[in-house]
Design a protein around this motif. Structure first.
Motif, PDB file in Angstrom:
ATOM      1  N   GLY A 183      38.957  42.654  43.133  1.00  0.00           N
ATOM      2  CA  GLY A 183      39.387  42.286  44.531  1.00  0.00           C
ATOM      3  C   GLY A 183      40.581  43.089  44.871  1.00  0.00           C
ATOM      4  O   GLY A 183      40.981  44.179  44.389  1.00  0.00           O
TER       5      GLY A 183
ATOM      6  N   CYS B  99      45.791  34.230  31.397  1.00  0.00           N
ATOM      7  CA  CYS B  99      46.212  33.066  31.825  1.00  0.00           C
ATOM      8  C   CYS B  99      45.453  32.065  32.839  1.00  0.00           C
ATOM      9  O   CYS B  99      44.844  32.887  33.540  1.00  0.00           O
ATOM     10  CB  CYS B  99      47.902  32.607  32.461  1.00  0.00           C
ATOM     11  SG  CYS B  99      48.012  34.064  33.377  1.00  0.00           S
TER      12      CYS B  99
ATOM     13  N   ASN C 175      48.766  36.694  44.378  1.00  0.00           N
ATOM     14  CA  ASN C 175      47.566  37.177  45.083  1.00  0.00           C
ATOM     15  C   ASN C 175      46.351  35.959  44.429  1.00  0.00           C
ATOM     16  O   ASN C 175      45.446  36.212  45.263  1.00  0.00           O
ATOM     17  CB  ASN C 175      47.288  38.566  44.447  1.00  0.00           C
ATOM     18  CG  ASN C 175      45.820  38.897  44.835  1.00  0.00           C
ATOM     19  OD1 ASN C 175      45.585  39.146  45.973  1.00  0.00           O
ATOM     20  ND2 ASN C 175      45.223  39.007  43.935  1.00  0.00           N
TER      21      ASN C 175
ATOM     22  N   ALA D 122      43.330  33.455  43.802  1.00  0.00           N
ATOM     23  CA  ALA D 122      42.984  32.251  44.540  1.00  0.00           C
ATOM     24  C   ALA D 122      41.778  31.756  44.080  1.00  0.00           C
ATOM     25  O   ALA D 122      40.867  32.435  43.424  1.00  0.00           O
ATOM     26  CB  ALA D 122      42.937  32.644  46.029  1.00  0.00           C
TER      27      ALA D 122
END
Ligand SMILES: NC(=O)c1ccc[n+]([C@@H]2O[C@H](COP(=O)([O-])OP(=O)(O)OC[C@H]3O[C@@H](n4cnc5c(N)ncnc54)[C@H](OP(=O)(O)O)[C@@H]3O)[C@@H](O)[C@H]2O)c1
Length: 288
Positions: free
Chosen positions: A20, A67, A102, A104
């Motif tokens: 993305g 992570c 960034n 999400a």
């Protein structure tokens, strides 16, 4: 807008860079000579992005950190690994120049009132990753971002959404997390000002509309007609460029595409009408 060449030599952390908009930002940073740390949960995808960055810029300095930013330990691990890496490659300038928040977790489905435990679990996961993850990373990073006198400011770029302002039922958990993100970073900005740090660290809050990424398409293609999506959705690479330029510019807000501002004012002036409109759209989507 400042040129992207200002990224040259900057130490940049990008969360959610496996796909993305985050992936596109990694390529732009590589092209313009930034030192980058890219993070997400999927190592294989991060390795692919890192190899692509090396093709774009053969001397690219890039580190991948796998992570889960839903957990405090994941955030600590990312921050410590990044600071150590910047120190290792550039020990005259080990600090963080740009932190791009960034990543999400998203959810686009209606609530199930027969399953309260599951609903709360979904809400908790999304709040932990999207809100607490962003807040934890910003707290951990700020001590490494306080510039010395005469130095350029450092940036925290925060990815939010116009859906944070115009919540639809289906986006309940995601909208809630992004609305909280807005509120948190507006407060953090105020706090930086109270503490006299406003010229050293600048926060850019990005309110995005529909950007062409796999996640967005998965959430919308099944509900909206193709002609509408093709008209509304904008390119992820172009979006990544504008986000980075806004951060380099130190601007407080970015509304992109700019139609988002219209929604903001329309909701402010005609909240009842806009909510009704949102409700009717959802009802139409559910029955088609
Ligand atoms: N695309 C849009 O239309 C749109 C609109 C408004 C706002 N935004 C915002 O813009 C940002 C980027 O959107 P996008 O569409 O590019 O997102 P995306 O394609 O869904 O990518 C999300 C990224 O976050 C990572 N991620 C998710 N959960 C994570 C976790 N717990 N720990 C670590 N990494 C995690 C994912 O990687 P892994 O799965 O590998 O962990 C992935 O790299 C998001 O903040 C989104 O809310 C996007």
């Amino acid at each position: 807008m400042p040129p992207l060449s200002k990224l040259q030599g900057k130490n940049v952390i990008i969360t959610g860079a496996s796909v993305g908009i985050g992936e596109e930002m990694a390529y732009i940073c590589a092209k313009h000579g930034a030192n980058i740390v890219i993070a997400s949960r999927r190592t294989k995808l991060l390795e692919k992005v890192a190899s692509e960055c090396k093709i774009i810029s053969p001397n690219q300095r890039i580190k991948i950190v796998t992570c889960d930013l839903k957990h405090e330990e994941g955030c600590e691990y990312l921050l410590n690994s990044s600071v150590n890496y910047f120190n290792e490659i550039n020990n005259k300038k080990p600090e963080i120049d740009m932190l791009i928040l960034n990543h999400a977790m998203s959810l686009f489905e209606h609530m199930d009132f027969n399953n309260p435990a599951l609903m709360i679990e979904k809400l908790r996961d999304i709040m932990m990753a999207n809100l607490i993850g962003f807040a934890t990373l910003s707290h951990l990073a700020i001590p490494h971002m306080i510039s010395k006198k005469g130095e350029e400011f450092k940036s925290i770029i925060v990815l939010s959404s116009i859906i944070s302002m115009i919540s639809l039922g289906m986006s309940w958990a995601y909208s809630t997390s992004k609305a909280a993100v807005n509120s948190y970073f507006v407060s953090l900005n105020e706090e930086l000002e109270y503490q006299g740090l406003q010229n050293q660290i600048k926060i850019t809050l990005c309110y995005l509309g529909s950007i062409n990424t796999i996640t967005m398409r998965n959430n919308t293609d099944k509900y909206f007609p193709k002609w509408l999506i093709d008209h509304v959705v904008v390119n992820a690479e172009e979006t990544a460029k504008i986000i980075l330029q806004s951060g380099l510019n130190g601007q407080k807000e970015l509304w992109y595409p700019s139609y988002g501002v219209l929604f903001r004012y329309a909701y402010g002036i005609f909240p009842g009408i806009m909510r009704k409109l949102g409700f009717l759209i959802q009802k139409h989507l559910m029955t088609n």
